[in-house]
Structure formats: C-alpha cells, structure tokens
Design a protein around this motif. Structure first.
Motif, PDB file in Angstrom:
ATOM      1  N   ALA A   1       4.956 -11.768   4.223  1.00 14.13           N
ATOM      2  CA  ALA A   1       5.922 -11.830   3.133  1.00 14.13           C
ATOM      3  C   ALA A   1       5.378 -11.089   1.910  1.00 14.13           C
ATOM      4  N   ASN A   2       6.184 -10.203   1.386  1.00 11.86           N
ATOM      5  CA  ASN A   2       5.834  -9.468   0.168  1.00 11.86           C
ATOM      6  C   ASN A   2       4.684  -8.486   0.377  1.00 11.86           C
ATOM      7  N   GLN A   3       4.298  -8.234   1.637  1.00 10.88           N
ATOM      8  CA  GLN A   3       3.179  -7.347   1.940  1.00 10.88           C
ATOM      9  C   GLN A   3       3.676  -5.951   2.251  1.00 10.88           C
ATOM     10  N   GLN A   4       3.166  -4.966   1.533  1.00  9.71           N
ATOM     11  CA  GLN A   4       3.513  -3.588   1.826  1.00  9.71           C
ATOM     12  C   GLN A   4       2.663  -3.076   2.986  1.00  9.71           C
ATOM     13  N   GLY A   5       3.219  -2.133   3.727  1.00 11.23           N
ATOM     14  CA  GLY A   5       2.497  -1.549   4.852  1.00 11.23           C
ATOM     15  C   GLY A   5       1.578  -0.436   4.407  1.00 11.23           C
ATOM     16  N   ASN A   6       1.054   0.300   5.374  1.00 11.22           N
ATOM     17  CA  ASN A   6       0.101   1.362   5.092  1.00 11.22           C
ATOM     18  C   ASN A   6       0.794   2.647   4.659  1.00 11.22           C
ATOM     19  N   ALA A   7       0.027   3.506   4.002  1.00 11.71           N
ATOM     20  CA  ALA A   7       0.530   4.797   3.546  1.00 11.71           C
ATOM     21  C   ALA A   7       0.394   5.825   4.670  1.00 11.71           C
ATOM     22  N   VAL A   8       1.096   6.949   4.525  1.00 12.17           N
ATOM     23  CA  VAL A   8       0.919   8.095   5.413  1.00 12.17           C
ATOM     24  C   VAL A   8      -0.071   9.035   4.744  1.00 12.17           C
ATOM     25  N   VAL A   9      -1.191   9.256   5.413  1.00  8.65           N
ATOM     26  CA  VAL A   9      -2.300  10.022   4.830  1.00  8.65           C
ATOM     27  C   VAL A   9      -2.379  11.393   5.490  1.00  8.65           C
ATOM     28  N   ALA A  10      -2.537  12.429   4.678  1.00 14.62           N
ATOM     29  CA  ALA A  10      -2.669  13.798   5.188  1.00 14.62           C
ATOM     30  C   ALA A  10      -4.094  14.283   4.968  1.00 14.62           C
ATOM     31  N   THR A  11      -4.619  15.013   5.945  1.00 13.27           N
ATOM     32  CA  THR A  11      -5.949  15.612   5.842  1.00 13.27           C
ATOM     33  C   THR A  11      -5.807  17.111   6.066  1.00 13.27           C
ATOM     34  N   THR A  12      -6.263  17.903   5.085  1.00 15.11           N
ATOM     35  CA  THR A  12      -6.166  19.358   5.203  1.00 15.11           C
ATOM     36  C   THR A  12      -7.271  19.880   6.107  1.00 15.11           C
ATOM     37  N   ALA A  13      -7.161  21.161   6.464  1.00 10.34           N
ATOM     38  CA  ALA A  13      -8.180  21.779   7.317  1.00 10.34           C
ATOM     39  C   ALA A  13      -9.545  21.748   6.649  1.00 10.34           C
ATOM     40  N   GLY A  14      -9.556  21.741   5.314  1.00 10.67           N
ATOM     41  CA  GLY A  14     -10.822  21.695   4.587  1.00 10.67           C
ATOM     42  C   GLY A  14     -11.394  20.299   4.442  1.00 10.67           C
ATOM     43  N   GLY A  15     -10.664  19.280   4.930  1.00 10.76           N
ATOM     44  CA  GLY A  15     -11.177  17.910   4.884  1.00 10.76           C
ATOM     45  C   GLY A  15     -10.683  17.084   3.718  1.00 10.76           C
ATOM     46  N   ALA A  16      -9.885  17.672   2.818  1.00  7.88           N
ATOM     47  CA  ALA A  16      -9.339  16.898   1.694  1.00  7.88           C
ATOM     48  C   ALA A  16      -8.252  15.962   2.203  1.00  7.88           C
ATOM     49  N   THR A  17      -8.208  14.760   1.647  1.00 13.78           N
ATOM     50  CA  THR A  17      -7.204  13.784   2.060  1.00 13.78           C
ATOM     51  C   THR A  17      -6.353  13.364   0.867  1.00 13.78           C
ATOM     52  N   PHE A  18      -5.115  13.030   1.155  1.00 15.84           N
ATOM     53  CA  PHE A  18      -4.210  12.534   0.117  1.00 15.84           C
ATOM     54  C   PHE A  18      -3.084  11.767   0.800  1.00 15.84           C
ATOM     55  N   ASP A  19      -2.456  10.875   0.037  1.00 13.01           N
ATOM     56  CA  ASP A  19      -1.311  10.116   0.544  1.00 13.01           C
ATOM     57  C   ASP A  19      -0.073  10.996   0.431  1.00 13.01           C
ATOM     58  N   ILE A  20       0.408  11.461   1.575  1.00 14.09           N
ATOM     59  CA  ILE A  20       1.613  12.280   1.534  1.00 14.09           C
ATOM     60  C   ILE A  20       2.801  11.428   1.129  1.00 14.09           C
ATOM     61  N   ILE A  21       2.809  10.160   1.563  1.00 16.99           N
ATOM     62  CA  ILE A  21       3.790   9.180   1.091  1.00 16.99           C
ATOM     63  C   ILE A  21       3.001   7.921   0.744  1.00 16.99           C
TER      64      ILE A  21
ATOM     65  N   ALA B   1      -1.778  11.074   9.306  1.00 17.32           N
ATOM     66  CA  ALA B   1      -2.228   9.877  10.018  1.00 17.32           C
ATOM     67  C   ALA B   1      -1.528   8.661   9.431  1.00 17.32           C
ATOM     68  N   PHE B   2      -1.166   7.763  10.313  1.00 17.37           N
ATOM     69  CA  PHE B   2      -0.522   6.524   9.883  1.00 17.37           C
ATOM     70  C   PHE B   2      -0.922   5.405  10.818  1.00 17.37           C
ATOM     71  N   GLN B   3      -1.310   4.275  10.246  1.00 17.59           N
ATOM     72  CA  GLN B   3      -1.712   3.119  11.024  1.00 17.59           C
ATOM     73  C   GLN B   3      -0.668   2.023  10.887  1.00 17.59           C
ATOM     74  N   PRO B   4       0.082   1.716  11.945  1.00 22.30           N
ATOM     75  CA  PRO B   4       1.069   0.636  11.857  1.00 22.30           C
ATOM     76  C   PRO B   4       0.385  -0.698  11.572  1.00 22.30           C
ATOM     77  N   THR B   5       1.140  -1.605  10.957  1.00 20.85           N
ATOM     78  CA  THR B   5       0.643  -2.940  10.640  1.00 20.85           C
ATOM     79  C   THR B   5       1.142  -3.917  11.698  1.00 20.85           C
ATOM     80  N   ASN B   6       0.209  -4.657  12.304  1.00 25.89           N
ATOM     81  CA  ASN B   6       0.598  -5.575  13.374  1.00 25.89           C
ATOM     82  C   ASN B   6       1.586  -6.624  12.904  1.00 25.89           C
ATOM     83  N   GLN B   7       1.332  -7.185  11.726  1.00 26.61           N
ATOM     84  CA  GLN B   7       2.193  -8.237  11.203  1.00 26.61           C
ATOM     85  C   GLN B   7       2.360  -8.031   9.709  1.00 26.61           C
ATOM     86  N   LEU B   8       3.579  -7.725   9.280  1.00 27.09           N
ATOM     87  CA  LEU B   8       3.860  -7.531   7.860  1.00 27.09           C
ATOM     88  C   LEU B   8       4.210  -8.879   7.254  1.00 27.09           C
TER      89      LEU B   8
END
Length: 628
Positions: free
Chosen positions: A252-272, A243-250
């Motif tokens: 100055a000096n603001q980082q965007g959102n991470a790419v989050v993965a959710t396993t079949a068991g419900g565990a989540t982690f930042d894949i990037i 899952a990834f949520q784009p940022t409407n307006q980035l």
C-alpha cells in the motif's frame, strides 16, 4: 556535336533510363509495402573541355519524404499511446468503483447501509432490522476489500507491463543500432542507403510510441536519439541499455522501481524515474510513462480513496466525542477534561478566540512512537488547526504534562494546568472579555462495545487478527491499506443487538432504545468532517468537507469523471495522430498512376536513345562504306 559525343550521350541516357526504370519498377512493386517510401534517382552529368558529355553518375537514390510531417507524426505517437493506456486503465478503474446508479457500487452499498440504519431507528428491537444493518455493513466492507485487491492487481499488471515494454524498447534500440551502422557504411561507400533508412524510420516510429524522444541526424547520416529530458538513448552508433526490475509485491502506498538506462560509456540515469507522471513535462509522455504513472500515481490515489472511505466510515461510527465540563463563576469559566486512557490516534481539540477576536484551533494527537514527534500540521485533514503530538506511551503522569506544555502558547488570560487527578484544566480568568476558550473536547475510540458511549466499532482492522481502528500514525499510519483489511466487528456478527444495547451499568438501556441507532445514522449522513486531500479530492488548503456518504458519492463520481476525461484526451490525441499519419503517408507513398505514367515516359525515352544509337551506327557504316 560530333557523332562520338552524340553516341556517348545516348549511351549515358540509356544507362540513366534503365536505372530510373529499375527504381520506378521497385516503387510500383512495393506500393503496398508498409513503410516503403517512394524513391527517385538523381543524376550528375560531367562534360569535357569542349562541352561534350563525358559521363553521368546516376547511383544516388533519394527518398521522397516530408521530414517535418514525419517529425510531427512521430512526436504525436507518444501522446497517443500515453492517452490510450491511461484511458484503458481508468475505464477499468471506473468499473471497479461503479456508478452512483449501479446497485453493486460503493455508493449504492452505502445507501443501503443508510436505509437499514433508518429502519433500525424506527424498530431498534427488531431482530431482522438489526441483521439488515449487519449485512449491509458486511457488504460494504467486502466491496472495499475486493475493490482494493482489484486495484492492487492492476498495479501488478502495470508493473509487469513495464518489464515487457522495457524489453521491447531494448530490442528496438538494438535493431536501430544495427540498421544505423549499415546506413553509415553505405553512406561512406557512396551507395544507396534509402531502403535501410526506410527500415530505420519504421523502428524509430515504433520507439516513439513508447517514449517521448527527440531524433536528429548527424553529418554521417546516422541518428542521435535523446529522451525528452535530454538523456542519450542512442549516440555515436551505440544504443543505451534499459533495465527494469519488477516488484514482487507492491505494498500500500509503495511506488515501484524506476526504468534505468546505461549508456555504452557506462553512465546510468533514470529514463523514467519512479513515481513519474505525464504532467511532468520534462519526461514527456509515451506508453511507458503512462504505465508508470498508473502504477505509482493514479492507482495509488484510487487505493488511498478506498482507505479514506474505510477509515472515515469506521471512525464515524466508533468515535465518541466528550466535551469538557464547564464550571462558571461570576468572573471565570473553568473547563475540565479527563484525558486518561487515550489510545494512539485519539485526539484532543480546543478552539479559542484571541484578544483581537480571531478564532484559532489546536489539535493534540496521541502517539505511542516518540520518533513521530513533532507532528506537522498536515497530520490532520483540518487545514485550519495547529497540531501537536504527545507520546502517551510514557504514561498519564508524563503525557498530561506534555499536553500542558503543548498548550503553553495560549493567550494570557487562559491558564492551562492539570488537576490532582486525570484531568486537564483550562481557566478563563476573565469570562467577560477576550481572549476566551470556546470549546475543549476529546475524540476517542471505545475499547468495548458498551458502557463507553453511543459509538460502536462496527468495523475493525483484520490485517493482523482483529484490532480496533483508531487511525493511529504508527508504522506509516493505520489507514494505509485499511480498505484491504476492513471487516465487520466479530462481536457484532455474533450479536446484532449491540447496535442497540450501549449500556449495561448502572442499568441497561431498553431494547427499544433508538439512541445508538440514531447516533450511527447521524454519523453517516449528518456529521461532517474534512477528508484526506492526498486522496485526490480537494486540496491541502481546501480539503473536501462533508459527510461520509457525501464523500463516497464524490469518490465514485470522481472516478467516472477521470475515466471520461482520459477518454476525451485519448480520442483527441488519436485523431491528431491519425490526421498526421495520413499526411505522412501521402508524403512518401507511391502513386501507382503517376508511377505507371512515368514508366511509359521512361520507356519512350529509352526507345529514343536507342534510335539515336541505331542512327549513329547506320551513319558510321555509311562512312566506312564511302572510305572503302
């Protein structure tokens, strides 16, 4: 061998030959099909207790493929796609900054501003010369605005691309899940899964270009896919969902959102994780890593370089340095400095030599937000100073006491105090011996266009109306995003003679006085400063030091070198991948000549087995005729 045993052998041979012919014909038919691997049939013969052939199982179809080369090829795709993406964006970034010889580059525009100031020094009262300076300043401000916006657009483009890439990876993982289930079912049923494995490999090949992954097989011939840092992307037949949520307006000096993965068991982690870079070997490379690195690192750094240019260019012209007044007696030296009317971002600087002969520097930075205190030494770009902050919003009577307190650590023999007025005073009680006060000064930005020194706010901050740029630290720092809002002072646009007229009282300076023009020229070409190491040029311990003009040229060269390095990296990785792709294809591809030759052999074998069967049939007829 009896006739029945020979007949069984011939029948089994024909059956096996037919299976081989079918598979070989399929190889020939799919020789030009992308991703199709050569197939072979293996057979197992079974014998009775007397050593006669009792049966042949020939249903096991195997793929001819070198899995070691395959693994190397798949692994190289992440590096190659990473390199291509970085090279593509840095090439566009280089175009934005231009080259030193490009007439529209920042470097060329800065040179034009330098030339116009030089002409103004020679003819300060010339209206055309004044307008040339104003026009050159306006051109470089507009170029900074435009370049900053173009980089902001590139960041938004990268953010949107991450959303598309996330969707593609989800589709690939979903397809792998479906094909992997078919491979598992076929394996359990004892039927061939070779065609499905080809399809699965093609999907894994595509996935390998997006993320740096580790792929292994289970005992059931199913896949286990992990990210480079060990997080499960596909396990036990189930794919993780990204899952990834784009940022409407980035900002100055603001980082965007991470790419989050959710396993079949419900565990989540930042894949990037947000802000990840290819230099972080725990996440590896790949197209998605490159895109996030561009959005949150490479392009932010480029914006910071533009902000640094805009800030230092503005400060160079506007900053007025006032040295303390020194009064010397036979035994002492007293230095006195007026510290009234400080603005946020203004600084006091002093240097002293201690009793051991070592020189030290102290910088006091004015702030209006007490929550910023205490300031770290990194609040200035000078790597050799000790930094203190004072809250000037409390008023002079209070903040002058704060300054005295901040300087309380000076060596014995240097007495710090305040006078009855607005002045800071430091007394060297024994000027003939160490320690000694070497210098005391303040750096302030004028609030008016005349009667406050030779400095002039040629540039102002236009993001919220028209504000003087003082490089204040409040609200994240005034220089953050300043390149987007830098503009020429409206007063200067209306009256170019401000480039010359710096004094109205007690008597105006003459219209042919070159003092201010010379001051502005020196600020651009002669006066040196330290530049923000966080902008990628220099380091925290050894920041870049030079003139503003030097730094602009250095920045343009930096972007050119970065683009060239990225292309070199991309070309080398692409060459490696191409070499592996050739070797990989050779390991599984169908050789038409070999397959046609083998087909002829199979047809001959088929004919031979048929003749054996015919011969046995003839013999059996003879025997029956004898019996009759």
């Amino acid at each position: 061998m009896g006739l029945s045993s020979a007949l069984n052998t011939a029948v089994f041979g024909i059956s096996f030959n037919q299976r081989q012919i079918d598979v070989t014909a399929a190889n020939i038919a799919n020789a030009d099909t992308a991703g199709y691997s050569k197939k072979t049939v293996s057979a197992n013969a079974y014998f009775d207790g007397e050593g006669n052939v009792a049966g042949i199982v020939s249903n096991e179809i195997s793929r001819v493929i070198n899995e070691e080369i395959q693994a190397d090829y798949f692994a190289s795709l992440a590096d190659t796609n990473y390199g291509k993406q970085i090279a593509a964006f840095t090439d566009r970034l280089d175009d934005i900054f231009g080259t030193i010889g490009d007439q529209t580059s920042l470097s060329a525009l800065a040179s034009e501003l330098t030339s116009s100031l030089s002409a103004l020094v020679n003819q300060p009262g010339n209206y055309a010369a004044q307008q040339e300076v104003v026009a050159a300043a306006d051109a470089i401000a507009r170029e900074l605005n435009s370049s900053y916006q173009q980089i902001a657009d590139l960041r938004k483009e990268a953010d949107v691309a991450l959303a598309r890439q996330t969707e593609t990876v989800n589709n690939l993982l979903s397809s792998i899940e479906a094909v992997d289930a078919s491979v598992r079912d076929a394996t359990q049923a004892g039927v061939s899964s070779a065609e499905m494995e080809d399809e699965r490999d093609r999907l894994v090949e595509q996935l390998s270009g997006y993320l740096d992954i580790n792929v292994s097989k289970t005992s059931e011939n199913t896949l286990f896919i992990q990210s480079k840092n060990g997080q499960p992307l596909f396990s036990d037949g189930n794919a993780a969902t990204l899952a990834f949520q784009p940022t409407n307006q980035l900002g100055a000096n603001q980082q965007g959102n991470a790419v989050v993965a959710t396993t079949a068991g419900g565990a989540t982690f930042d894949i990037i994780p947000a802000g990840s870079t290819g230099s972080d070997r725990t996440i590896g490379t790949g197209l998605m890593v490159a895109t996030m690195e561009l959005r949150d690192d490479v392009l932010i750094e480029a914006q910071r370089q533009l902000d640094t240019i805009a800030a230092e260019l503005s400060l160079a012209f506007s900053t007025v340095t006032t040295n303390a007044t020194a009064v010397s007696t036979t035994a002492t030296v007293t230095q006195t400095l007026d510290v009234s009317n400080l603005q946020a971002g203004d600084t006091l600087e002093l240097t002293y030599t201690d009793g051991a002969g070592a020189q030290s520097s102290i910088t006091i930075v004015a702030v209006t937000d007490a929550s910023l205190l205490p300031l770290a030494n990194t609040a200035t770009d000078n790597p050799n100073d000790t930094v203190f902050g004072v809250d000037i919003s409390t008023g002079l009577a209070t903040y002058i006491d704060d300054i005295v307190t901040a300087l309380g650590g000076l060596p014995a023999g240097l007495a710090v105090s305040k006078t009855g007025g607005d002045e800071l005073q430091i007394v060297d009680s024994n000027k003939a011996a160490l320690p000694s006060l070497d210098s005391l000064s303040k750096n302030v930005t004028p609030t008016a266009n005349s009667d406050q020194g030779l400095g002039l706010s040629i540039f102002v901050d236009q993001r919220n109306g028209t504000e003087i740029f003082t490089d204040s630290l409040e609200n994240g720092g005034q220089r953050v995003g300043f390149a987007r809002g830098i503009g020429v002072n409206p007063a200067l646009l209306a009256d170019g003679s401000l480039l010359v007229n710096y004094q109205t009282t007690p008597t105006p300076n003459t219209e042919n006085d070159p003092a201010r023009a010379q001051y502005l020229l020196n600020a651009l070409t002669s006066d040196t400063a330290y530049f923000d190491p966080n902008a990628g040029i220099g380091s925290a311990s050894s920041p870049y030091q030079g003139t503003v003009l030097d730094y602009i040229n250095q920045t343009v060269a930096y972007q050119g070198n970065q683009a060239a390095d990225a292309k070199t990296y991309s070309d080398s990785k692409e060459a490696l991948t191409l070499n592996l792709a050739i070797r990989y294809e050779e390991s599984y591809s169908v050789d038409l000549n070999a397959e046609m030759a083998f087909l002829v052999q199979l047809e001959n074998a088929y004919s031979a087995n048929a003749r054996v069967m015919q011969t046995i049939n003839d013999l059996m007829q003879e025997l029956l005729n004898v019996v009759r």
